[in-house]
Design an enzyme around this catalytic site. Structure first.
Site, PDB file in Angstrom:
ATOM      1  N   LYS A 104      -2.530   7.530   3.538  1.00 57.51           N
ATOM      2  CA  LYS A 104      -3.197   6.393   2.887  1.00 57.51           C
ATOM      3  C   LYS A 104      -2.837   5.080   3.584  1.00 57.51           C
ATOM      4  O   LYS A 104      -3.669   4.172   3.708  1.00 57.51           O
ATOM      5  CB  LYS A 104      -2.806   6.337   1.412  1.00 57.51           C
ATOM      6  CG  LYS A 104      -3.354   5.131   0.643  1.00 57.51           C
ATOM      7  CD  LYS A 104      -4.877   5.042   0.699  1.00 57.51           C
ATOM      8  CE  LYS A 104      -5.464   4.126  -0.370  1.00 57.51           C
ATOM      9  NZ  LYS A 104      -4.854   2.804  -0.464  1.00 57.51           N
ATOM     10  N   GLU A 125      -8.855   0.353   7.731  1.00 60.31           N
ATOM     11  CA  GLU A 125      -9.729  -0.484   6.909  1.00 60.31           C
ATOM     12  C   GLU A 125      -9.618  -1.950   7.307  1.00 60.31           C
ATOM     13  O   GLU A 125     -10.627  -2.664   7.398  1.00 60.31           O
ATOM     14  CB  GLU A 125      -9.337  -0.288   5.444  1.00 60.31           C
ATOM     15  CG  GLU A 125     -10.083  -1.115   4.439  1.00 60.31           C
ATOM     16  CD  GLU A 125      -9.484  -0.944   3.050  1.00 60.31           C
ATOM     17  OE1 GLU A 125      -8.949  -1.936   2.513  1.00 60.31           O
ATOM     18  OE2 GLU A 125      -9.532   0.188   2.523  1.00 60.31           O
TER      19      GLU A 125
END
Length: 306
Positions: free
Chosen positions: A175, A182
């Site tokens: 993550k 991102e």
């Protein structure tokens, strides 16, 4: 299945809603008790006023406590409090934005008490309730297998959008890298649209361009979909300050790239750009202007009021 969810913020509350819709029994605790009461009326959550009350309401074994709290000491405190009330074989899940090295420490401590620890990197934001969540799971195989019905209910579909990626810490590590990527994608979109906006003689309709790119283009993505939505509402973004926070995972990704000797210039620069956005006035930029003036006699723009 049943579980206790500790932390009913935007993510925790919507995850509880999605689990309830799938038929699971969810006990919910939030520091502001009214939030749990509202979810009880709205979705059938069983509200608990304290962490001990939430755990006491669990009737199935092994008991499952899923924590959705801010990373760091807040989560540590909740885990310590829950651990004192749980029995060997019970499972603690951390679905927040935790640093993976904290997972390793917590798992080792809980193992001494006979408790299982599972870390779940969770992506989906406020859209997860309807679209499902991307779940990156770390932990031992047995507790992960036991939790599979919960993962299937939270994911976009039972057979996609989630996976057991490795031992404890692996879920939050994946993550962390996800968030670093991102940052880079978001920065590229922001810079590209800024260049388009600056080419004033073409009078570009930025929303139109975003809509064109959304279909068939190699740069189409969910982030572009959201960008198009924002530009449709207000292309000038006049109501938004150019101040960009970070959750910490971008900087953790940069730390890992340094530790592993893996170059990550795009992710690193995108993180630095977020820092720049928080400066009302850059001292470094002032010093650059002063140096140019000293060595080349270049004009200096005076500060307002000077």
């Amino acid at each position: 299945m049943e579980l206790a969810v500790l932390g009913l913020g935007r993510m925790g509350a919507n995850m509880a809603r999605r689990l309830l819709r799938a038929g699971h029994r969810v006990i919910g605790y939030n520091r502001t008790y009214q939030v749990a009461q509202q979810l009880a009326q709205e979705a059938g959550l069983i509200p608990a006023e304290t962490i001990p009350a939430a755990i006491a309401a669990l009737t199935q074994t092994p008991r499952v406590v899923w924590i959705m709290l801010p990373a760091g000491e807040t989560t540590d405190q909740a885990i310590r409090q829950a651990a004192d009330l749980l029995a060997p074989g019970d499972i603690v899940v951390d679905g927040g934005n935790t640093y993976y090295k904290d997972d390793l420490r917590r798992a080792a401590w809980l193992k001494e008490k006979g408790l299982h620890y599972v870390d779940v990197g969770t992506s989906g934001g406020i859209w997860g309730l309807t679209a499902g969540y991307s779940l990156m799971i770390g932990g031992d195989p047995d507790p992960v297998a036991h939790l599979t019905p919960l993962f299937q209910a939270l994911a976009p579909a039972p057979d996609r959008g989630w996976g057991h990626v490795g031992p404890v810490g692996a879920g939050h590590f994946v993550k962390m890298i996800h968030n670093g990527i991102e940052y880079g994608i978001m920065q590229a979109y922001a810079e590209g649209f800024d260049i388009l906006r600056a080419k004033q003689e073409y009078h570009f309709d930025l929303h139109q361009i975003a809509e064109i790119w959304r279909y068939g283009s190699v740069v189409r993505s969910w982030l572009l979909d959201l960008t198009a939505d924002a530009l449709r509402e207000d292309q000038t973004l006049s109501e938004i300050a150019g101040y960009v926070e970070d959750s910490g995972e971008g900087r953790w990704t940069v730390f890992e790239s340094i530790d592993l000797d893996v170059p990550a210039p795009v992710i690193t620069l995108s993180l630095q750009q977020r820092f720049i956005s928080r400066q009302e006035e850059s001292y470094a930029a002032k010093l650059l202007a002063a140096m140019r003036h000293k060595f080349g006699g270049h004009a200096v723009k005076k500060a307002s009021g000077a």
